[in-house]
Write a protein that holds these residues in place. Structure first.
Motif, PDB file in Angstrom:
ATOM      1  N   ARG A  27      44.106  43.897  96.899  1.00  0.00           N
ATOM      2  CA  ARG A  27      42.937  43.073  96.624  1.00  0.00           C
ATOM      3  C   ARG A  27      42.636  43.088  95.129  1.00  0.00           C
ATOM      4  O   ARG A  27      42.948  44.049  94.424  1.00  0.00           O
ATOM      5  CB  ARG A  27      41.703  43.614  97.363  1.00  0.00           C
ATOM      6  CG  ARG A  27      41.805  43.591  98.880  1.00  0.00           C
ATOM      7  CD  ARG A  27      41.696  42.179  99.433  1.00  0.00           C
ATOM      8  NE  ARG A  27      41.553  42.187 100.882  1.00  0.00           N
ATOM      9  CZ  ARG A  27      42.578  42.216 101.730  1.00  0.00           C
ATOM     10  NH1 ARG A  27      43.809  42.276 101.260  1.00  0.00           N
ATOM     11  NH2 ARG A  27      42.381  42.191 103.040  1.00  0.00           N
ATOM     12  N   TYR A  58      45.093  37.089 103.386  1.00  0.00           N
ATOM     13  CA  TYR A  58      44.874  38.475 102.967  1.00  0.00           C
ATOM     14  C   TYR A  58      44.018  38.470 101.704  1.00  0.00           C
ATOM     15  O   TYR A  58      44.487  38.141 100.616  1.00  0.00           O
ATOM     16  CB  TYR A  58      46.201  39.176 102.681  1.00  0.00           C
ATOM     17  CG  TYR A  58      47.063  39.473 103.879  1.00  0.00           C
ATOM     18  CD1 TYR A  58      46.602  39.284 105.172  1.00  0.00           C
ATOM     19  CD2 TYR A  58      48.362  39.950 103.711  1.00  0.00           C
ATOM     20  CE1 TYR A  58      47.402  39.564 106.271  1.00  0.00           C
ATOM     21  CE2 TYR A  58      49.172  40.236 104.811  1.00  0.00           C
ATOM     22  CZ  TYR A  58      48.686  40.034 106.085  1.00  0.00           C
ATOM     23  OH  TYR A  58      49.485  40.311 107.172  1.00  0.00           O
ATOM     24  N   GLY A  59      42.752  38.840 101.880  1.00  0.00           N
ATOM     25  CA  GLY A  59      41.852  38.795 100.737  1.00  0.00           C
ATOM     26  C   GLY A  59      41.623  37.384 100.240  1.00  0.00           C
ATOM     27  O   GLY A  59      41.340  37.183  99.055  1.00  0.00           O
ATOM     28  N   GLN A  62      43.989  36.836  97.518  1.00  0.00           N
ATOM     29  CA  GLN A  62      44.088  37.857  96.478  1.00  0.00           C
ATOM     30  C   GLN A  62      45.431  38.590  96.513  1.00  0.00           C
ATOM     31  O   GLN A  62      45.993  38.919  95.460  1.00  0.00           O
ATOM     32  CB  GLN A  62      42.948  38.855  96.627  1.00  0.00           C
ATOM     33  CG  GLN A  62      41.577  38.262  96.371  1.00  0.00           C
ATOM     34  CD  GLN A  62      40.469  39.269  96.561  1.00  0.00           C
ATOM     35  OE1 GLN A  62      40.401  40.276  95.854  1.00  0.00           O
ATOM     36  NE2 GLN A  62      39.599  39.035  97.525  1.00  0.00           N
ATOM     37  N   SER A  63      45.935  38.877  97.713  1.00  0.00           N
ATOM     38  CA  SER A  63      47.228  39.540  97.823  1.00  0.00           C
ATOM     39  C   SER A  63      48.318  38.688  97.170  1.00  0.00           C
ATOM     40  O   SER A  63      49.165  39.202  96.421  1.00  0.00           O
ATOM     41  CB  SER A  63      47.572  39.796  99.292  1.00  0.00           C
ATOM     42  OG  SER A  63      48.889  40.277  99.434  1.00  0.00           O
TER      43      SER A  63
END
Length: 328
Positions: A27, A58-59, A62-63
């Motif tokens: 993150r 995912y996030g 962000q990933s």
């Protein structure tokens, strides 16, 4: 240090690292946190981890952004597996699915941008959208393959029927699905179907939320824990952690950790299976690589098979509202 080996992903697929790296935990945050994420990814690449698994949810991207930073100048070192199709709220909770063809292509466009790449190696819907014919969802990814934006088709958390239906539209290279000593439901029908069709298996949640990791307390869950799976709550937790002690004892006798044995067991189930390791910092890389050194005797495999028979672990692997979207 133990050297990474490779496996072929599916009957006619690419060669990838025998262990994959799950990137769900990465993150954005303060500068130190982001630097550690990038360093962890790059250290994993240096150690031979080529299979990197992420999702656009995912996030909320962000990933993917952190992977993009880590892969600058190193694109050829990585095999990128990306999941799409989950809708999330501002707090990151999954609130629905979107498998419409135009949506799939839109998701891919944003993933390519965040990752900073021209092509995604393996692309798959994270779950099947019950409101969209699966053939239409898969057809969108087939179009992306024709356009050169995706190399291989993957699917995730589907049963044997949807696996066949997807494969009829376009050859499926890999199925990502939960598989571990604690969760063996795929052995009944899904795994045989994948093998019949020449589809590789990417196994996630191989430590079953830590049940097989050897670090959780017996008796009751740790205070403040927020496990997702009902199997990790109340009486289910107590019973399942008692079962896991068989793995703990065997690990001690063999000089490995329970987590390494749990990973090695998945590896032992066939060369067509690539387990995903969650690695949050560089120091954990060697621990995961050492799982490749584990060798089981026939007697040890029989002991684990008895202790972790398909119905030995009690409780659902996901809450009901999530399980409705998952393979059974």
């Amino acid at each position: 240090m133990t050297e990474m080996t490779t496996r072929t992903l599916g009957k006619n697929g690419p060669a990838v690292s025998a262990l994959g790296m799950g990137c769900m935990a990465f993150r954005m945050g303060d500068d130190d946190r982001e630097k550690q994420a990038v360093k962890t990814i790059q250290s994993a690449l240096d150690s031979g981890f080529s299979f990197l698994d992420t999702g656009d949810f995912y996030g909320s991207g962000q990933s993917e952004m952190l992977l993009g930073r880590a892969l600058r100048g190193r694109r050829d070192d990585a095999f990128l597996s990306v999941k799409c199709g989950a809708q999330v709220d501002p707090n990151g909770r999954i609130i629905g699915l979107d498998g419409r063809p135009n949506s799939i292509k839109n998701f891919a466009a944003y993933s390519l941008k965040r990752l900073g790449v021209d092509v995604i190696d393996l692309y798959q819907p994270g779950r099947a959208d019950p409101d969209v014919p699966y053939e239409e969802t898969i057809g969108a990814i087939a179009d992306l393959i024709k356009d050169g934006k995706v190399r291989y088709l993957g699917v995730s958390e589907v049963g044997a029927d949807l696996l066949r239906r997807a494969h009829a539209v376009h050859p499926v290279t890999a199925l990502e699905i939960e598989y571990s000593l604690a969760s063996r439901f795929i052995e009944r029908e899904i795994l045989p179907t994948a093998r019949e069709l020449g589809i590789g298996v990417v196994a996630y949640r191989i430590l079953a939320e830590g049940m097989l990791g050897g670090s959780l307390p017996q008796g009751q869950p740790p205070a403040g824990s927020s496990f997702l799976a009902p199997r990790m709550h109340g009486e289910h937790y107590t019973r399942n952690m008692a079962t896991a002690q068989v793995l703990d004892a065997m690990a001690t006798s063999k000089g490995f950790t329970p987590a390494q044995l749990a990973m090695a067991w998945v590896l032992s189930r066939g060369d067509d299976i690539v387990p995903l390791a969650g690695i949050s910092r560089p120091s954990r890389i060697i621990d995961n690589l050492n799982a490749l050194e584990v060798r089981f005797t026939p007697e040890e495999l029989s002991q684990l098979d008895r202790a972790f028979a398909p119905d030995a672990i009690v409780g659902l692997r996901y809450p009901e509202f999530v399980l409705k979207w998952a393979a059974q």
